[in-house]
Design an enzyme around this catalytic site. Structure first.
Site, PDB file in Angstrom:
ATOM      1  N   HIS A   3       1.659   4.475  -3.052  1.00 21.83           N
ATOM      2  CA  HIS A   3       1.747   5.940  -3.020  1.00 21.83           C
ATOM      3  C   HIS A   3       2.948   6.415  -3.839  1.00 21.83           C
ATOM      4  O   HIS A   3       2.867   7.407  -4.565  1.00 21.83           O
ATOM      5  CB  HIS A   3       1.893   6.425  -1.571  1.00 21.83           C
ATOM      6  CG  HIS A   3       0.632   6.334  -0.770  1.00 21.83           C
ATOM      7  ND1 HIS A   3      -0.551   6.894  -1.182  1.00 21.83           N
ATOM      8  CD2 HIS A   3       0.384   5.755   0.437  1.00 21.83           C
ATOM      9  CE1 HIS A   3      -1.482   6.669  -0.265  1.00 21.83           C
ATOM     10  NE2 HIS A   3      -0.938   5.966   0.721  1.00 21.83           N
TER      11      HIS A   3
ATOM     12  N   HIS B 225       0.842  -1.214   0.000  1.00 23.01           N
ATOM     13  CA  HIS B 225       0.000   0.000   0.000  1.00 23.01           C
ATOM     14  C   HIS B 225       0.868   1.252   0.000  1.00 23.01           C
ATOM     15  O   HIS B 225       0.652   2.171  -0.804  1.00 23.01           O
ATOM     16  CB  HIS B 225      -0.909  -0.011   1.227  1.00 23.01           C
ATOM     17  CG  HIS B 225      -1.576   1.298   1.503  1.00 23.01           C
ATOM     18  ND1 HIS B 225      -2.847   1.597   1.067  1.00 23.01           N
ATOM     19  CD2 HIS B 225      -1.139   2.406   2.172  1.00 23.01           C
ATOM     20  CE1 HIS B 225      -3.163   2.833   1.433  1.00 23.01           C
ATOM     21  NE2 HIS B 225      -2.142   3.338   2.123  1.00 23.01           N
ATOM     22  N   GLU B 226       1.847   1.282   0.880  1.00 23.33           N
ATOM     23  CA  GLU B 226       2.708   2.465   0.962  1.00 23.33           C
ATOM     24  C   GLU B 226       3.510   2.649  -0.330  1.00 23.33           C
ATOM     25  O   GLU B 226       3.725   3.779  -0.783  1.00 23.33           O
ATOM     26  CB  GLU B 226       3.655   2.345   2.161  1.00 23.33           C
ATOM     27  CG  GLU B 226       2.964   2.262   3.513  1.00 23.33           C
ATOM     28  CD  GLU B 226       2.077   3.455   3.814  1.00 23.33           C
ATOM     29  OE1 GLU B 226       2.359   4.551   3.276  1.00 23.33           O
ATOM     30  OE2 GLU B 226       1.100   3.303   4.549  1.00 23.33           O
TER      31      GLU B 226
END
Length: 418
Positions: free
Chosen positions: A279, A275-276
């Protein structure tokens, strides 16, 4: 002036009563009944006491936010007269404008910080009582000192530029300041991981070798220029779990909280890290910088118009000078009030954008790992360890909701269960 102050205080008290009643009574956190018995039902993965604690702490945090945010504006209004007196004393002490600006900013930051210190310390004690915070009193005050030093240097720098622009372009300073903000924003994004963050935390290479290798493999797929994964000693401050990727270019860093390493399984950590990395892969940092530039432009324009109006109203009451060769230092709190009010109005829109980016990062995580089971388990544990209700009331979502609710995220990940 006394009548104006009395109305301001009475208005704040009435507002506080209304907000207090809103967050004290009513079932604000009731889970959606259609999801009863599913992975998004908190009763399936949390004990009743854990649910109660999370909801109770959320009420307290939200109440503190909705009281302190307007209270900061009210305090600035009440300190306008203090600002005039401070400016006068500094003019008597020194002829050098830089010393006056630095002194004004330092004293004003220290005074406002001292006024809110009891509330900040009370919130620390509440978080300790709920088992969320592990921050010691010594660390709390050390962080406050670092915050003050950083704010003093950065604010003084901005104010020096601001006052120069105001003198050179009294009607367009807001435009030139929004342009100046672009390189400053990019520079801070670049240096934060290697300059600012280490002032507060200790970083070291991730010691869990198999996990480190898997994370770096994910990073390579995401084209993240990193050859190291860091763990940070957040257990000295909190029992919550988190991870992040920040910085740009050669300063990009993949960071895991040590609490996350201790509380989540490897497959759960990988979904969080994916998820990170989403970004980074989708260049959300650059999106945020770009949108921040646009928001800064319109915010400063709106703040300029509001500032001019507020200054005409406040200057005669408290003795702020208008006109002359330069901007009165005592007018700076008026500008801060204007910027704060505009910021409050724009917060819901900025949160919508933030939630959009988080949803995109969740989609990327599933594209990378396809492991909905691990993601669901991870967010169930986040709800438990961060004492986070799976849903938030609309008012909180509007003004504090930078991420989708845990309920919505679990429902999304359930599409990818194996």
């Amino acid at each position: 002036m006394k009548r104006w102050t009395a109305r301001l205080v009475i208005g704040m008290l009435l507002y506080g009563v209304v907000i207090g009643l809103y967050f004290t009574f009513g079932n604000l956190y009731e889970p959606s009944p259609q999801y009863a018995g599913t992975a998004a039902d908190p009763s399936t993965f949390l004990a009743p006491e854990q649910i109660r604690k999370g909801e109770s702490l959320s009420r307290i945090h939200s109440l503190a936010y909705f009281i302190m945010t307007p209270l900061q504006v009210v305090v600035l209004l009440l300190l306008l007269g203090f600002g005039v007196g401070l400016r006068t004393r500094l003019e008597r002490l020194t002829r050098f404008s830089l010393l006056r600006i630095g002194g004004f900013v330092l004293v004003f930051l220290a005074v406002t910080g001292a006024l809110f210190l009891p509330l900040d310390y009370a919130m620390l004690q509440i978080d300790r009582a709920y088992g969320l915070s592990t921050t010691t009193t010594a660390t709390f005050f050390a962080d406050l000192g670092k915050d003050l030093a950083i704010e003093w240097v950065s604010t003084t720098f901005i104010v020096v530029i601001l006052l120069w622009l105001m003198r050179r372009s009294p009607k367009r300073w807001w435009l030139w300041l929004s342009i100046v903000a672009i390189p400053i924003s990019v520079f801070l994004t670049f240096v934060q991981p290697v300059v600012l963050d280490p002032l507060y935390h200790t970083f070291q290479p991730l010691r869990k070798e198999p996990l480190r290798t898997e994370i770096l493999e994910l990073a390579a797929k995401a084209d993240i220029p990193a050859n190291q994964v860091f763990e940070v000693n957040m257990s000295e401050r909190t029992n919550a779990v988190n991870a992040y990727v920040n910085g740009i270019g050669s300063n990009a860093r993949i960071v895991l909280w040590d609490t996350t390493l201790n509380k989540l399984k490897d497959d759960e950590i990988l979904t969080i890290m994916a998820h990170e990395m989403g970004h980074y892969k989708e260049k959300h940092i650059y999106w945020q910088v770009a949108v921040g530039i646009i928001v800064t432009f319109f915010s400063l324009w709106a703040a300029y118009r509001l500032y001019e109006w507020l200054l005409r109203k406040a200057a005669p009451l408290v003795g702020i000078r208008q006109g002359g060769k330069g901007q009165d230092l005592a007018a700076l709190p008026v500008l801060l009030i204007a910027v704060s009010l505009v910021g409050i109005v724009l917060t819901p829109a900025q949160n919508v954008f933030s939630r959009f980016l988080e949803q995109r990062a969740d989609a990327y995580a599933m594209q990378m790992t396809g492991d909905g089971d691990a993601a669901i388990r991870a967010f169930q544990k986040i709800a438990r360890d961060n004492l986070s209700p799976i849903k938030q009331p609309l008012l909180v979502t509007l003004f504090r909701g930078t991420h989708p609710s845990i309920q919505d995220r679990i429902l999304y990940f359930s599409q990818f269960e194996k």
